[in-house]
Design a protein around this motif. Structure first.
Motif, PDB file in Angstrom:
ATOM      1  N   PHE A   1       0.837  -1.201   0.000  1.00  0.00           N
ATOM      2  CA  PHE A   1       0.000   0.000   0.000  1.00  0.00           C
ATOM      3  C   PHE A   1       0.877   1.259   0.000  1.00  0.00           C
TER       4      PHE A   1
ATOM      5  N   GLU B   1       2.228   1.712  -3.508  1.00  0.00           N
ATOM      6  CA  GLU B   1       1.224   2.207  -4.439  1.00  0.00           C
ATOM      7  C   GLU B   1       0.895   3.677  -4.191  1.00  0.00           C
ATOM      8  N   LEU B   2       0.791   4.060  -2.922  1.00  0.00           N
ATOM      9  CA  LEU B   2       0.470   5.448  -2.596  1.00  0.00           C
ATOM     10  C   LEU B   2       1.583   6.396  -3.030  1.00  0.00           C
TER      11      LEU B   2
ATOM     12  N   LYS C   1       1.614   6.742  -6.765  1.00  0.00           N
ATOM     13  CA  LYS C   1       0.479   7.503  -7.282  1.00  0.00           C
ATOM     14  C   LYS C   1       0.623   8.998  -7.040  1.00  0.00           C
ATOM     15  N   TYR C   2       1.088   9.375  -5.817  1.00  0.00           N
ATOM     16  CA  TYR C   2       1.109  10.786  -5.448  1.00  0.00           C
ATOM     17  C   TYR C   2       2.511  11.398  -5.385  1.00  0.00           C
TER      18      TYR C   2
ATOM     19  N   SER D   1       5.343   7.777   2.028  1.00  0.00           N
ATOM     20  CA  SER D   1       4.336   7.085   2.838  1.00  0.00           C
ATOM     21  C   SER D   1       5.012   6.343   3.987  1.00  0.00           C
TER      22      SER D   1
ATOM     23  N   PRO E   1      -8.330  13.174  -2.438  1.00  0.00           N
ATOM     24  CA  PRO E   1      -8.037  11.810  -2.910  1.00  0.00           C
ATOM     25  C   PRO E   1      -6.986  11.097  -2.065  1.00  0.00           C
TER      26      PRO E   1
ATOM     27  N   THR F   1      -8.788   9.900   1.016  1.00  0.00           N
ATOM     28  CA  THR F   1      -9.652   8.772   0.648  1.00  0.00           C
ATOM     29  C   THR F   1      -8.846   7.494   0.484  1.00  0.00           C
ATOM     30  N   ASP F   2      -7.712   7.590  -0.198  1.00  0.00           N
ATOM     31  CA  ASP F   2      -6.883   6.402  -0.438  1.00  0.00           C
ATOM     32  C   ASP F   2      -6.229   5.902   0.848  1.00  0.00           C
TER      33      ASP F   2
ATOM     34  N   LYS G   1      -8.940   4.122   2.799  1.00  0.00           N
ATOM     35  CA  LYS G   1      -9.239   2.845   2.157  1.00  0.00           C
ATOM     36  C   LYS G   1      -8.147   1.825   2.449  1.00  0.00           C
ATOM     37  N   ALA G   2      -6.878   2.247   2.328  1.00  0.00           N
ATOM     38  CA  ALA G   2      -5.763   1.341   2.621  1.00  0.00           C
ATOM     39  C   ALA G   2      -5.797   0.894   4.074  1.00  0.00           C
TER      40      ALA G   2
END
Length: 260
Positions: A93, A96-97, A100-101, A105, A237, A240-241, A244-245
């Motif tokens: 996770f 991926e985060l 994406k951004y 993380s 976003p 939100t992500d 969700k994670a």
């Protein structure tokens, strides 16, 4: 000439030697057996055992007077196992985060009244000190993750913690007033996530979401940190992500989210 060997504290070494007497073949040992194994005076061994018993690292069997390892080892082992599991489950996770951004993380856990970074995936463009390496810790009252953990504490535990914790000023935006901190923690409970807005380092902004276990206890956080301008540009976003994670990771630990 120094041989660079570390200086050992004799009493601590003896306590560890006593603990190491126990193994699969020696689950329970008497005072005299431990004394003989270590070639230590019985009174010395007895004093150390009493101290270890007081902190639940050693238990004394009331029926035969023998000693065994205490439950505190099980609790500590569970914490280590939990941290390792969280890292294994959470790392994809983080990857991926960050991909994406393009921000860093983190995964944090709470132990011994402090939060520690157990994993991170760093953005190539990061330059903030707050983007800490694995194993480092952050201030509880100023970091997004730290405040998430504080917000999850039972009221009595929280008040006990705050009585001995100093709300150190790190920037002009650091919360140093207890009433203001309590108000912020209530907001975190209502929103379900925490924010650090230049409270540790000027220009840095972080969002953290709680990871829960089957009992609903917060066992970790997943967070993202970056410049205040970049994070705020994508705040909705990202939030939100992260949530969700956190929910998916929590389900791996047996947590069941309530549905309306």
């Amino acid at each position: 000439m120094s041989d660079n060997k570390p200086r050992l504290i004799q009493s601590v070494k003896r306590a560890l030697d006593i603990i190491n007497c126990f193994d699969s073949l020696n689950v329970q040992l008497s005072l005299s057996e431990i004394s003989e194994k270590l070639n230590l005076n019985i009174s010395t061994v007895y004093g150390i055992l009493n101290t270890l018993c007081a902190y639940s690292y050693i238990d004394k069997n009331p029926h035969n007077g023998k000693y065994k390892l205490g439950l505190e080892f099980l609790l500590k082992a569970n914490l280590v196992s939990q941290s390792l599991d969280l890292k294994e489950i959470g790392h994809p996770f983080l990857t991926e985060l960050t991909k994406k951004y393009h921000e860093t993380s983190h995964l944090y856990v709470y132990q011994n009244e402090q939060i520690f970074c157990v994993d991170k995936v760093e953005s190539p463009s990061t330059y903030f000190i707050i983007s800490s390496r694995a194993g480092s810790k952050l201030p509880m009252h100023a970091s997004a993750s730290g405040k998430v953990f504080l917000a999850s504490m039972p009221e009595e535990e929280l008040q006990t913690f705050l009585k001995k914790y100093k709300l150190t000023k790190l920037t002009d935006k650091t919360i140093t007033d207890k009433r203001q901190l309590m108000k912020n923690l209530q907001q975190i409970r209502e929103l379900g996530y925490g924010i650090e807005n230049e409270e540790i380092e000027e220009g840095a902004y972080s969002i953290a979401a709680p990871v829960k276990d089957a009992a609903g206890r917060t066992i970790g956080t997943i967070s993202m940190v970056g410049s205040i301008s970049r994070i705020k540009e994508n705040e909705e976003p990202i939030r939100t992500d992260l949530l969700k994670a956190a929910s998916v990771i929590s389900c791996q630990f047996g947590y069941q989210f309530k549905t309306n």
